[in-house]
Design an enzyme around this catalytic site. Structure first.
Site, PDB file in Angstrom:
ATOM      1  CG  HIS A 216      13.612 -75.665  44.843  1.00  0.00           C
ATOM      2  ND1 HIS A 216      13.919 -76.674  45.721  1.00  0.00           N
ATOM      3  CD2 HIS A 216      12.259 -75.560  44.832  1.00  0.00           C
ATOM      4  CE1 HIS A 216      12.792 -77.157  46.219  1.00  0.00           C
ATOM      5  NE2 HIS A 216      11.772 -76.506  45.694  1.00  0.00           N
TER       6      HIS A 216
ATOM      7  CG  ASP B 288      16.178 -77.104  39.115  1.00  0.00           C
ATOM      8  OD1 ASP B 288      15.371 -77.827  38.495  1.00  0.00           O
ATOM      9  OD2 ASP B 288      16.015 -76.752  40.292  1.00  0.00           O
TER      10      ASP B 288
ATOM     11  CB  CYS C  13      11.670 -74.650  48.413  1.00  0.00           C
ATOM     12  SG  CYS C  13      10.498 -75.740  49.169  1.00  0.00           S
TER      13      CYS C  13
ATOM     14  CD  GLN D  93       8.582 -74.785  38.767  1.00  0.00           C
ATOM     15  OE1 GLN D  93       7.652 -74.768  37.959  1.00  0.00           O
ATOM     16  NE2 GLN D  93       8.413 -75.216  40.009  1.00  0.00           N
TER      17      GLN D  93
ATOM     18  CE  LYS E 138       8.700 -79.118  40.781  1.00  0.00           C
ATOM     19  NZ  LYS E 138       7.841 -78.646  41.854  1.00  0.00           N
TER      20      LYS E 138
HETATM   21  C1  LIG Z   1      13.025 -75.018  40.468  1.00  0.00           C
HETATM   22  C2  LIG Z   1      12.802 -76.249  41.279  1.00  0.00           C
HETATM   23  N1  LIG Z   1      13.820 -77.096  41.482  1.00  0.00           N
HETATM   24  C3  LIG Z   1      13.683 -78.220  42.194  1.00  0.00           C
HETATM   25  C4  LIG Z   1      12.483 -78.543  42.754  1.00  0.00           C
HETATM   26  C5  LIG Z   1      12.380 -79.808  43.553  1.00  0.00           C
HETATM   27  O1  LIG Z   1      11.519 -80.684  42.960  1.00  0.00           O
HETATM   28  P1  LIG Z   1      11.103 -82.029  43.728  1.00  0.00           P
HETATM   29  O2  LIG Z   1      10.416 -81.599  44.975  1.00  0.00           O
HETATM   30  O3  LIG Z   1      10.210 -82.718  42.775  1.00  0.00           O
HETATM   31  O4  LIG Z   1      12.355 -82.764  44.006  1.00  0.00           O
HETATM   32  C6  LIG Z   1      11.390 -77.705  42.597  1.00  0.00           C
HETATM   33  C7  LIG Z   1      10.088 -78.018  43.229  1.00  0.00           C
HETATM   34  O5  LIG Z   1       9.270 -77.188  43.473  1.00  0.00           O
HETATM   35  C8  LIG Z   1      11.555 -76.527  41.824  1.00  0.00           C
HETATM   36  O6  LIG Z   1      10.536 -75.676  41.634  1.00  0.00           O
END
Ligand SMILES: Cc1ncc(COP(=O)(O)O)c(C=O)c1O
Length: 400
Positions: A111, A187, A353, A190, A213
């Site tokens: 992301h 990370d 993103c 998800q 999430k």
């Molecule tokens: C894989 C992943 N990492 C990081 C994020 C960032 O999350 P946040 O917007 O809650 O900071 C997302 C959000 O969609 C994501 O899908």
């Protein structure tokens, strides 16, 4: 499970849980209860309400520690979201530990929030940013792991892709990275809504996720870091609550976790996160996974029958979870999402993103559906029915 989520009583089929999950009533009530019964600035007052607020906030660290099996609650830092957690790692660890010529290896699935901070830090430190690419099956081949070498100092890997739903073999990557003394940032944004995370079993150095999430509130995220690393790192944000003594020219910092939690914190968010964890624990990951896998299988079977769509996910369902990206041939994903919205189906469209991944896959954008425990087979049937209608409508337009 739909019953637990007040918003789902509105006329909506919600298929965008990868963006943010809906919140069960117990979480909503808990946060409102905080403001009705316990609101005060934590760590700052000797009076009863402030003590209550402090103990709610401190206890939340304990609950998250248990939830992800960290060794100590000092390893749990509350942030605004996964993005802030990832920036904290890049700035507080990366900036001080990378040198010219060092390498940072990321998966191309990251992301933007696990990619852009490393671009900036690598540029500042003249370090080299490398990527592990995906194959035609939306997975990372083992040969890509060869990019992790003795020059590698940091590896960033998403546990689950927010575009393809691919589950990455993070344990294998962590093992390889540790053989060359590189630190690994996982990370889990998800993955944590869908599967049990055990940081000691993974042996990762850092792990991040957002509460919103996983049935929790927006505005609170988690950074897990091994105590040994966190204790040596400089703070990311400075101000109240993160200090020990402040002199005119110098400051000593508070111990973990406070060192990284500057300013008035999101106590109601922490309370809501605890309730979200209780909610997940009450259902149990086994049940969550069983339901979601069955739904995924059903959705894949139904969607694979639609000859007019391109699908972007791994063939092997055991490497795939709860996120399906697709396109209707010759129809822009924003048009698909807008028309689905008219049928009260909420899906995401765009680049999610993850522009470098989409560029690699030679696509600009996709429609994305993502499931949670509150979705059922009827949601998929309604979606498939609408997709057929959209296809027929555009077929007519395209002919004209
Ligand atoms: C894989 C992943 N990492 C990081 C994020 C960032 O999350 P946040 O917007 O809650 O900071 C997302 C959000 O969609 C994501 O899908």
């Amino acid at each position: 499970m739909k019953e637990d989520f007040p918003i789902l009583k509105e006329n909506v089929i919600y298929l965008d849980s990868a963006a943010t999950s809906q919140k069960p009533l117990c979480v909503i009530n808990k946060m409102s209860e905080y403001y009705k019964k316990s609101n005060a600035n934590p760590h700052r007052g000797a009076y009863d309400l402030s003590v209550k607020s402090t103990s709610i906030y401190d206890n939340a660290h304990e609950v998250v520690k248990e939830f992800i099996n960290a060794r100590s609650s000092k390893e749990i830092i509350f942030t605004k979201n996964a993005t802030e957690s990832l920036n904290l790692i890049a700035y507080s660890y990366g900036l001080d530990n990378l040198n010219e010529g060092d390498e940072v290896v990321l998966s191309i699935m990251e992301h933007h929030s696990d990619l852009v901070p490393w671009q900036i830090i690598c540029k500042k430190k003249k370090a080299v940013l490398k990527y592990m690419y995906v194959n035609e099956n939306y997975e990372i081949d083992d040969s890509e792991f060869d990019k992790i070498t003795s020059k590698t100092k940091i590896v960033g890997i998403t546990h689950v892709s927010n575009v393809t739903g691919t589950i990455n073999d993070v344990k294998k990557i962590i093992n390889l990275a540790h053989k060359v003394n590189a630190k690994v940032v996982v990370d889990a944004s998800q993955s944590i809504p869908h599967m049990k995370i055990d940081v000691q079993d993974l042996a990762c150095d850092f792990l991040v996720f957002s509460a919103h999430k996983m049935y929790g509130p927006m505005g609170i995220g988690v950074l897990y870091g091994q105590e040994e690393l966190l204790s040596k790192m400089n703070p990311f944000l400075m101000g109240g609550d993160m200090i020990e003594y402040v002199y005119e020219q110098d400051t000593t910092f508070a111990p973990l976790s406070q060192k990284f939690e500057a300013g008035t914190q999101n106590v109601e968010g922490a309370y809501g996160l605890v309730e979200a964890i209780n909610y997940i624990n009450k259902i149990g990951y086994d049940k969550i996974q069983k339901h979601e896998k069955e739904l995924l299988k059903y959705a894949r079977e139904k969607l694979e029958k639609l000859t007019f769509i391109d699908l972007y996910y791994p063939k092997n369902i055991s490497n795939h979870t709860s996120v399906i990206s697709f396109n209707i041939k010759n129809v822009h994903p924003h048009d698909v999402a807008t028309l689905l919205d008219r049928a009260h189906i909420a899906v995401r469209s765009g680049n999610h993103c993850a522009q470098p991944l989409l560029r690699k896959l030679n696509i600009d954008s996709t429609v994305r559906i993502s499931f949670s425990i509150y979705n059922d087979k009827n949601d998929i049937d309604v979606l498939v029915n609408e997709l057929n209608k959209i296809y027929e409508m555009f077929k007519k337009f395209n002919k004209e």
